[in-house]
Scaffold this active site. Structure first.
Site, PDB file in Angstrom:
ATOM      1  N   CYS A 121      42.499  34.478  50.334  1.00 31.08           N
ATOM      2  CA  CYS A 121      41.921  35.349  51.362  1.00 31.08           C
ATOM      3  C   CYS A 121      40.414  35.149  51.432  1.00 31.08           C
ATOM      4  O   CYS A 121      39.841  34.990  52.517  1.00 31.08           O
ATOM      5  CB  CYS A 121      42.261  36.809  51.059  1.00 31.08           C
ATOM      6  SG  CYS A 121      41.741  37.946  52.351  1.00 31.08           S
ATOM      7  N   CYS A 122      39.745  35.140  50.267  1.00 32.65           N
ATOM      8  CA  CYS A 122      38.292  34.892  50.256  1.00 32.65           C
ATOM      9  C   CYS A 122      37.982  33.511  50.831  1.00 32.65           C
ATOM     10  O   CYS A 122      36.958  33.329  51.490  1.00 32.65           O
ATOM     11  CB  CYS A 122      37.733  35.009  48.839  1.00 32.65           C
ATOM     12  SG  CYS A 122      37.584  36.698  48.205  1.00 32.65           S
ATOM     13  N   CYS A 204      34.184  43.604  50.964  1.00 33.93           N
ATOM     14  CA  CYS A 204      35.201  44.039  51.918  1.00 33.93           C
ATOM     15  C   CYS A 204      35.763  45.406  51.491  1.00 33.93           C
ATOM     16  O   CYS A 204      35.895  45.692  50.299  1.00 33.93           O
ATOM     17  CB  CYS A 204      36.330  43.014  51.969  1.00 33.93           C
ATOM     18  SG  CYS A 204      35.864  41.444  52.710  1.00 33.93           S
ATOM     19  N   CYS A 207      38.653  45.765  48.968  1.00 31.42           N
ATOM     20  CA  CYS A 207      38.407  45.124  47.666  1.00 31.42           C
ATOM     21  C   CYS A 207      37.188  45.693  46.950  1.00 31.42           C
ATOM     22  O   CYS A 207      36.687  45.088  45.999  1.00 31.42           O
ATOM     23  CB  CYS A 207      38.234  43.614  47.843  1.00 31.42           C
ATOM     24  SG  CYS A 207      39.682  42.812  48.549  1.00 31.42           S
ATOM     25  N   CYS A 232      33.861  35.846  44.412  1.00 31.02           N
ATOM     26  CA  CYS A 232      34.626  35.464  45.598  1.00 31.02           C
ATOM     27  C   CYS A 232      34.608  33.958  45.822  1.00 31.02           C
ATOM     28  O   CYS A 232      35.264  33.460  46.714  1.00 31.02           O
ATOM     29  CB  CYS A 232      34.092  36.178  46.829  1.00 31.02           C
ATOM     30  SG  CYS A 232      32.361  35.849  47.160  1.00 31.02           S
TER      31      CYS A 232
END
Ligand code: SF4
Length: 245
Positions: A121-122, A204, A207, A232
């Site tokens: 995702c990162c 985010c 997170c 990240c």
């Protein structure tokens, strides 16, 4: 001065920057030639750098990674900061195809399920947009500080990034959080209201959570992971970044 592109140049620059105050550091970097890009997360230290760039009209691009999962407070602060300093903050967003592919494979919030899913995702929401932000840049300026975590305790003022083939500048490497707060108060710098609610480090929304008194500044980032060195992937060295993506 010609563009600097080597470890030796970075070491020299590191020594020069160490002897200067923040304004001197940024002015020196802005005068190196080539394209200088400052990536901001709108965190309190990044706001200090943005204030210096805006107030001194330095020829440094200001960019942010608008991941699509930021807090509303952070989004509002982007607009407020642009207005206060009369600057444009360039938003780099993920590709919709990457977001769709991620959701298909892991689910929209699949990052809670595994480190692999979180790194993926990162990778889609941060690393790929960052690559676009830094494409063609010779200087990358960040708000990294040694006091943010044990993982960042040896942050230099300047380092050669071989993966991105540029010089990474960390002009606040030796500033502690109290000095940052004093600068912000003295100069009426706009900051994210989440800092006052226990969020020293803000990423985010899904997170990031508030920390407890006494916890390290970045303890609220990806709190469900056990790895003490969790990042990240933006600011880890090449061999770690490879694993993080
Ligand atoms: S911080 Fe969380 S939501 Fe943001 S890109 Fe990384 S895994 Fe995705």
């Amino acid at each position: 001065m010609t563009a600097i592109t080597s470890i030796k140049d970075a070491a020299t620059l590191n020594s020069q920057l160490a002897a200067l105050d923040l304004a001197g550091r940024l002015s020196l970097v802005a005068g190196l030639g080539g394209r200088a890009v400052f990536t901001t997360s709108l965190g309190i230290e990044d706001q200090v750098i943005t204030a210096e760039i805006g107030n001194h009209r330095l020829p440094i691009e200001v960019a942010t990674l608008q991941t699509g999962r930021l807090f509303p407070e952070t989004l509002a602060l982007i607009d407020e900061t642009e207005s206060q300093y009369d600057i444009h903050i360039i938003r780099y967003e993920p590709e919709q195809a990457d977001i769709d592919a991620y959701a298909e494979k892991y689910g929209l919030n699949g990052f809670y399920e595994s480190v692999e899913a979180r790194h993926a995702c990162c990778g889609a929401r941060k690393l790929k947009p960052l690559a676009r932000a830094l494409s063609g840049a010779t200087i990358w300026i960040t708000g990294l500080r040694r006091g943010q975590s044990a993982n960042r305790s040896d942050t230099p003022f300047a380092e050669f990034d071989p993966e991105r083939n540029l010089i990474k500048i960390n002009p606040l490497a030796d500033w502690d959080i109290d000095v940052i707060r004093a600068y912000v108060a003295d100069n009426s710098v706009p900051v994210n209201p989440l800092h006052a609610r226990g969020y020293p480090s803000i990423g985010c929304e899904p997170c990031t959570r508030a920390i407890k008194p006494g916890e390290p500044e970045r303890a609220g980032r990806w709190w469900w992971e056990n790895d003490e060195k969790r990042e990240c992937g933006l600011h880890v060295h090449e061999e770690v970044a490879g694993a993080a993506q």
